[in-house]
Scaffold this motif. Sequence first.
Motif, short mmCIF file in Angstrom:
data_model
loop_
_atom_site.label_atom_id
_atom_site.label_comp_id
_atom_site.label_asym_id
_atom_site.label_seq_id
_atom_site.Cartn_x
_atom_site.Cartn_y
_atom_site.Cartn_z
N VAL A 246 -18.67 35.63 90.75
CA VAL A 246 -19.18 36.73 89.92
C VAL A 246 -18.04 37.59 89.38
CG1 VAL A 246 -21.44 36.81 91.04
CG2 VAL A 246 -19.55 38.14 92.01
N SER A 247 -16.87 37.00 89.20
CA SER A 247 -15.72 37.78 88.75
C SER A 247 -15.47 37.66 87.25
CB SER A 247 -14.46 37.38 89.53
OG SER A 247 -14.36 36.00 89.72
N GLY A 248 -16.25 36.84 86.54
CA GLY A 248 -16.11 36.75 85.09
C GLY A 248 -15.28 35.56 84.64
N ARG A 249 -15.21 35.41 83.32
CA ARG A 249 -14.60 34.23 82.72
C ARG A 249 -13.09 34.20 82.93
NH1 ARG A 249 -12.50 32.30 77.83
NH2 ARG A 249 -12.40 34.41 76.98
N LEU A 250 -12.59 33.02 83.26
CA LEU A 250 -11.16 32.76 83.37
C LEU A 250 -10.67 32.09 82.10
CD1 LEU A 250 -11.27 31.20 86.96
CD2 LEU A 250 -10.63 33.55 86.37
N HIS A 251 -9.40 32.29 81.76
CA HIS A 251 -8.85 31.57 80.61
C HIS A 251 -8.89 30.08 80.94
CE1 HIS A 251 -6.69 30.83 76.97
NE2 HIS A 251 -5.74 30.18 77.62
N PRO A 252 -9.57 29.26 80.11
CA PRO A 252 -9.88 27.89 80.54
C PRO A 252 -8.87 26.83 80.15
CG PRO A 252 -11.05 28.37 78.52
CD PRO A 252 -10.25 29.61 78.86
N VAL A 253 -7.69 27.22 79.68
CA VAL A 253 -6.70 26.25 79.21
C VAL A 253 -5.38 26.47 79.95
CG1 VAL A 253 -5.42 25.36 77.23
CG2 VAL A 253 -7.78 26.15 76.93
N GLY A 254 -4.78 25.40 80.42
CA GLY A 254 -3.49 25.48 81.07
C GLY A 254 -2.76 24.16 80.95
N ALA A 255 -1.65 24.03 81.66
CA ALA A 255 -0.87 22.79 81.61
C ALA A 255 -0.12 22.62 82.92
CB ALA A 255 0.10 22.81 80.45
N LEU A 256 0.10 21.36 83.28
CA LEU A 256 0.89 21.00 84.46
C LEU A 256 1.84 19.87 84.06
CD1 LEU A 256 -1.94 20.90 87.16
CD2 LEU A 256 -0.04 22.53 87.12
N GLY A 257 3.10 20.20 83.93
CA GLY A 257 4.09 19.17 83.63
C GLY A 257 3.79 18.35 82.39
N GLY A 258 3.24 18.99 81.38
CA GLY A 258 2.93 18.28 80.15
C GLY A 258 1.52 17.74 80.08
N VAL A 259 0.79 17.75 81.20
CA VAL A 259 -0.61 17.35 81.20
C VAL A 259 -1.46 18.59 80.91
CG1 VAL A 259 -2.52 16.45 82.59
CG2 VAL A 259 -0.23 15.46 82.80
N GLN A 260 -2.24 18.52 79.84
CA GLN A 260 -3.09 19.64 79.49
C GLN A 260 -4.29 19.70 80.44
OE1 GLN A 260 -2.23 21.92 76.99
NE2 GLN A 260 -0.34 20.74 77.21
N VAL A 261 -4.73 20.92 80.76
CA VAL A 261 -5.82 21.13 81.71
C VAL A 261 -6.86 22.06 81.09
CG1 VAL A 261 -6.46 21.93 84.02
CG2 VAL A 261 -4.20 20.89 83.65
N LEU A 262 -8.12 21.66 81.19
CA LEU A 262 -9.25 22.50 80.75
C LEU A 262 -10.16 22.76 81.94
CD1 LEU A 262 -10.28 20.75 77.38
CD2 LEU A 262 -8.64 22.60 77.73
N LEU A 263 -10.77 23.94 81.94
CA LEU A 263 -11.77 24.29 82.95
C LEU A 263 -13.12 24.49 82.27
CD1 LEU A 263 -9.78 26.95 85.02
CD2 LEU A 263 -9.95 24.49 85.45
N ALA A 264 -14.19 24.13 83.00
CA ALA A 264 -15.55 24.27 82.46
C ALA A 264 -16.49 24.68 83.58
CB ALA A 264 -16.01 22.96 81.81
N GLY A 265 -17.61 25.28 83.19
CA GLY A 265 -18.64 25.65 84.16
C GLY A 265 -18.16 26.70 85.15
N ASP A 266 -18.60 26.57 86.40
CA ASP A 266 -18.23 27.54 87.44
C ASP A 266 -16.72 27.63 87.62
OD1 ASP A 266 -20.94 27.72 87.78
OD2 ASP A 266 -20.97 26.94 89.83
N ALA A 267 -16.00 26.53 87.42
CA ALA A 267 -14.55 26.55 87.56
C ALA A 267 -13.89 27.49 86.56
CB ALA A 267 -13.98 25.14 87.40
N ALA A 268 -14.56 27.71 85.42
CA ALA A 268 -14.06 28.62 84.39
C ALA A 268 -14.64 30.03 84.53
CB ALA A 268 -14.38 28.07 83.00
N GLY A 269 -15.38 30.28 85.61
CA GLY A 269 -15.94 31.62 85.84
C GLY A 269 -17.09 31.96 84.92
N LEU A 270 -17.88 30.97 84.52
CA LEU A 270 -18.94 31.20 83.54
C LEU A 270 -20.29 31.54 84.15
CD1 LEU A 270 -18.09 28.44 80.90
CD2 LEU A 270 -17.33 30.82 81.01
N THR A 271 -20.38 31.63 85.47
CA THR A 271 -21.61 32.04 86.11
C THR A 271 -21.90 33.51 85.79
OG1 THR A 271 -20.99 30.59 87.92
CG2 THR A 271 -22.86 32.04 88.29
N HIS A 272 -23.16 33.83 85.50
CA HIS A 272 -23.53 35.20 85.14
C HIS A 272 -23.38 36.11 86.36
CE1 HIS A 272 -26.07 38.53 83.74
NE2 HIS A 272 -25.84 38.07 82.53
N PRO A 273 -22.58 37.19 86.26
CA PRO A 273 -22.29 38.02 87.43
C PRO A 273 -23.48 38.82 87.97
CG PRO A 273 -20.57 38.25 85.78
CD PRO A 273 -21.70 37.52 85.13
N ILE A 274 -24.56 38.92 87.22
CA ILE A 274 -25.75 39.62 87.71
C ILE A 274 -26.79 38.63 88.20
CG2 ILE A 274 -27.77 40.97 87.00
CD1 ILE A 274 -25.40 42.75 87.48
#
Length: 355
Positions: A246-274
């Motif tokens: 319930v902490s809110g949306r996280l920036h969903p794009v990152g990278a690890l050693g040249g591998v691009q990383v995307l987050l979606a759903g709960d991993a991206a903090g998209l659950t409604h906090p209420i």
Amino acid sequence: MKLWPAQPDVIVVGLGPAGSRAAAAAAAAGLTVLAIDRRTTAGWPVQCAELVPRMLDQELPDLAPVTMQTTSRMLTRVDAAAADETAPFPGRMLDRAAFDAWLVRAACDAGAICRFATPLGGVDPDGSVRINDVSFRPRLLIGADGPRSRVGAAIGRVNTDFVEARQIAVDLAEPQDATDIFLSAAYPGGYGWLFPKGRVGNLGIGVNQASRGSLKLLLQALHDRLAAQGRVGGIIRAMTGGPIAVSGRLHPVGALGGVQVLLAGDAAGLTHPISGAGIASAVQSGALAGAAAAAWLGGRAGALLDYAEEQADLFDASLSRALHRRRELAASGADAAALRRAWIAYDAYWAELSP
């Protein structure tokens, strides 16, 4: 059974709604997709209340086979006060295990390789993904592995605030078309619910982490009260629970050693906090993540930033309001007016936000 690719274009971690939709979208675009999940069966154990808004039909128009029933209104009770009715308030009660299995089949039909009972071994700083003691280095990695995402942690995106939920399945004395909500200062940071699935109901409570030790007794008391009213049976048919971010949306794009990383759903903090709702946002964000992966790997350089911006456009207004109301409630104390102002069924929730 398809063989695992030596170097997949995309690895998706997690085969809930977000991961399945991401895998389907990426595979449909012609990418080689490997999707894994630590669970042995899609959607099981069920760890949600299974209610989705009827507007999810716009994303997934064929939900009837995985729907247990529809609901048309909401009844909200603040402590011992009479119920406040909100109508129309349309929703669908899913068979979550069947729903998840259906989405996984769609991903497989699109060409994704989907494997259960396959836990993530780890994500290395160079972007390599360890699975069953074998290291794979995808061109792009999608984390759809829930509120405590290991993929998110690898790129420094971590949900920090959680509600703990506990839910039981009980018999309903009679079918009902309403979702019931129970608001009380006794449920700090959360609420209680009774959601109908034909002759069975999902009865649960969520509270903030500091109060999680009281969950069992709180839910027992609510169950006893509804049983004494003749609304539900006394036998517990099933039990589940878990954390809700319930902490809110996280920036969903990152990278690890040249591998691009995307987050979606709960991993991206998209659950409604209420409300704790997260299935619809998982479905939407997963499909967007898979499409963004295909576009970026196809040569569109701005596709991943576009994904982040589209997430913000879709979810930030709703999540920001919910976080504001959550903070207000924590600061003001949970009297009846504050509880109503912090719940989505009341006009006060939608009023102009204070600075």
